[in-house]
Design a protein around this motif. Structure first.
Motif, short mmCIF file in Angstrom:
data_model
loop_
_atom_site.label_atom_id
_atom_site.label_comp_id
_atom_site.label_asym_id
_atom_site.label_seq_id
_atom_site.Cartn_x
_atom_site.Cartn_y
_atom_site.Cartn_z
N ARG A 84 0.81 -1.22 0.00
CA ARG A 84 0.00 0.00 0.00
C ARG A 84 0.85 1.27 0.00
NH1 ARG A 84 -4.29 -0.57 4.58
NH2 ARG A 84 -2.65 -1.72 5.65
N LYS A 85 2.10 1.13 -0.39
CA LYS A 85 3.03 2.25 -0.49
C LYS A 85 3.24 2.95 0.86
CE LYS A 85 2.79 3.02 -5.36
NZ LYS A 85 3.04 3.97 -6.40
N GLN A 86 3.39 2.15 1.87
CA GLN A 86 3.75 2.66 3.20
C GLN A 86 5.17 2.20 3.51
OE1 GLN A 86 0.69 0.67 5.43
NE2 GLN A 86 -0.54 2.53 5.56
N THR A 87 5.90 3.02 4.20
CA THR A 87 7.22 2.66 4.69
C THR A 87 7.18 2.74 6.21
OG1 THR A 87 8.28 3.55 2.70
CG2 THR A 87 9.68 3.26 4.65
N ALA A 88 7.66 1.70 6.85
CA ALA A 88 7.64 1.66 8.32
C ALA A 88 9.05 1.48 8.85
CB ALA A 88 6.75 0.52 8.80
N ILE A 89 9.44 2.34 9.76
CA ILE A 89 10.73 2.19 10.45
C ILE A 89 10.55 1.11 11.50
CG2 ILE A 89 12.43 3.31 11.94
CD1 ILE A 89 11.69 5.96 10.55
N VAL A 90 11.38 0.08 11.42
CA VAL A 90 11.32 -1.03 12.36
C VAL A 90 12.32 -0.82 13.49
CG1 VAL A 90 11.57 -3.54 12.60
CG2 VAL A 90 10.56 -2.58 10.52
N HIS A 91 13.55 -0.49 13.14
CA HIS A 91 14.60 -0.21 14.12
C HIS A 91 15.40 1.00 13.65
CE1 HIS A 91 15.27 -4.41 16.15
NE2 HIS A 91 14.16 -3.84 16.50
#
Length: 135
Positions: A84-91
């Motif tokens: 869905r064209k989202q970017t998520a910072i994991v660490h």
């Protein structure tokens, strides 16, 4: 780099992130090992992540490392993208010696440039973590 003498000790301080570059950390690189070493040292605040998660991110080009030309590895950002064209910072973690010099901002800005077609950049941080104040 700037040098200063404090209470008889000479302390080397990194100039703000101007000298620091961001590059991908691949599974076979020394940077990957440095990312894992920092994660282990800071795992009380970063939380659990299986080794396979780091390897998968590195293979996907989703593990970035900040590197100072003289002092080496500064920190890293591991992220994921969705359909869905989202970017998520994991660490996101910066080595203690480099905190306060804009390394986290440099990593996030680099991520924003790499994820230009994303509609959203997401991040979650526990409220009881010191880093929550940063966000």
């Amino acid at each position: 780099m700037i040098g200063a003498t404090t209470r008889g000790y000479h302390v080397s301080v990194v100039e703000p992130a101007s000298d620091i570059r961001v590059e991908e950390a691949t599974c076979s690189s020394a940077l990957f090992s440095a990312v894992l070493e920092l994660w282990r040292a800071e795992s009380d605040t970063l939380g659990f992540m299986p080794l396979g998660g780091f390897e998968q991110a590195a293979r996907a080009g989703c593990l970035l490392a900040a590197v100072h030309p003289e002092r080496g590895f500064c920190g890293s950002i591991l992220y994921r993208t969705t359909e869905r064209k989202q970017t998520a910072i994991v660490h996101l973690c910066v080595a203690p010696a480099f905190r306060g010099y804009g390394v986290a901002k440099l990593l996030v800005e680099s991520l924003k440039q790499r994820s230009g077609d994303s509609y959203e950049l997401r991040l979650r941080c526990r409220r009881d973590f010191r880093a929550n104040d940063l966000w």
